[in-house]
Design a protein around this motif. Sequence first.
Motif, mmCIF file in Angstrom:
data_model
loop_
_atom_site.group_PDB
_atom_site.id
_atom_site.type_symbol
_atom_site.label_atom_id
_atom_site.label_comp_id
_atom_site.label_asym_id
_atom_site.label_seq_id
_atom_site.Cartn_x
_atom_site.Cartn_y
_atom_site.Cartn_z
ATOM 1 N N MET A 10 64.418 11.670 11.864
ATOM 2 C CA MET A 10 64.963 13.030 11.951
ATOM 3 C C MET A 10 66.025 13.132 13.041
ATOM 4 O O MET A 10 67.039 13.804 12.855
ATOM 5 C CB MET A 10 63.839 14.050 12.205
ATOM 6 N N LYS A 11 65.835 12.444 14.162
ATOM 7 C CA LYS A 11 66.860 12.441 15.212
ATOM 8 C C LYS A 11 68.153 11.830 14.682
ATOM 9 O O LYS A 11 69.247 12.328 14.953
ATOM 10 C CB LYS A 11 66.378 11.655 16.440
ATOM 11 N N PHE A 12 68.012 10.730 13.920
ATOM 12 C CA PHE A 12 69.192 10.090 13.351
ATOM 13 C C PHE A 12 69.893 11.037 12.381
ATOM 14 O O PHE A 12 71.115 11.205 12.425
ATOM 15 C CB PHE A 12 68.801 8.790 12.631
ATOM 16 N N SER A 25 76.387 6.982 14.910
ATOM 17 C CA SER A 25 74.966 6.890 15.275
ATOM 18 C C SER A 25 74.437 5.489 15.029
ATOM 19 O O SER A 25 73.687 4.937 15.841
ATOM 20 C CB SER A 25 74.138 7.902 14.477
ATOM 21 N N ALA A 26 74.818 4.901 13.904
ATOM 22 C CA ALA A 26 74.374 3.546 13.581
ATOM 23 C C ALA A 26 74.967 2.526 14.558
ATOM 24 O O ALA A 26 74.278 1.586 14.971
ATOM 25 C CB ALA A 26 74.747 3.191 12.148
ATOM 26 N N LYS A 48 75.936 -11.443 16.950
ATOM 27 C CA LYS A 48 75.580 -10.221 16.235
ATOM 28 C C LYS A 48 76.787 -9.300 16.366
ATOM 29 O O LYS A 48 77.191 -8.976 17.488
ATOM 30 C CB LYS A 48 74.356 -9.555 16.848
ATOM 31 N N ALA A 49 77.381 -8.908 15.243
ATOM 32 C CA ALA A 49 78.630 -8.144 15.312
ATOM 33 C C ALA A 49 78.686 -7.062 14.244
ATOM 34 O O ALA A 49 77.892 -7.046 13.306
ATOM 35 C CB ALA A 49 79.818 -9.094 15.149
ATOM 36 N N TYR A 50 79.644 -6.155 14.403
ATOM 37 C CA TYR A 50 79.891 -5.101 13.423
ATOM 38 C C TYR A 50 81.377 -4.767 13.416
ATOM 39 O O TYR A 50 82.104 -5.071 14.356
ATOM 40 C CB TYR A 50 79.065 -3.841 13.728
ATOM 41 N N THR A 57 82.860 3.666 7.177
ATOM 42 C CA THR A 57 82.198 2.493 6.611
ATOM 43 C C THR A 57 81.810 1.585 7.766
ATOM 44 O O THR A 57 82.599 1.365 8.675
ATOM 45 C CB THR A 57 83.141 1.735 5.658
ATOM 46 N N LEU A 58 80.609 1.064 7.719
ATOM 47 C CA LEU A 58 80.120 0.182 8.771
ATOM 48 C C LEU A 58 79.587 -1.093 8.139
ATOM 49 O O LEU A 58 78.825 -1.051 7.179
ATOM 50 C CB LEU A 58 79.000 0.870 9.557
#
Length: 92
Positions: A10-12, A25-26, A48-50, A57-58
Amino acid sequence: MHICSARDAMKFIDSSPDPFHAVQSAISALEKCGFEEWNEETLAPGSKAYFTRNKSTLVAFTVGSNYTPGSGFKIIGSHTDSPNLKVKPYSK
């Protein structure tokens, strides 16, 4: 933000009223788990990357610690729609 309970979810959701906020948020959650924004020059086994496209788009990924170039890879994908209100400037 780790989503481990209904309250966490719910917080998200509350912090993600549209796709742009959902991506941010993500990203915050990923960074707390050690992910970094993708930089081709520093990508190495164990990374670990993004990265984002259009801030709506993520894409996040990890590189296995035993990875060697040319050995192939696997991709797992997911899709989500963040509910949002869009008001047309000229309605019928």
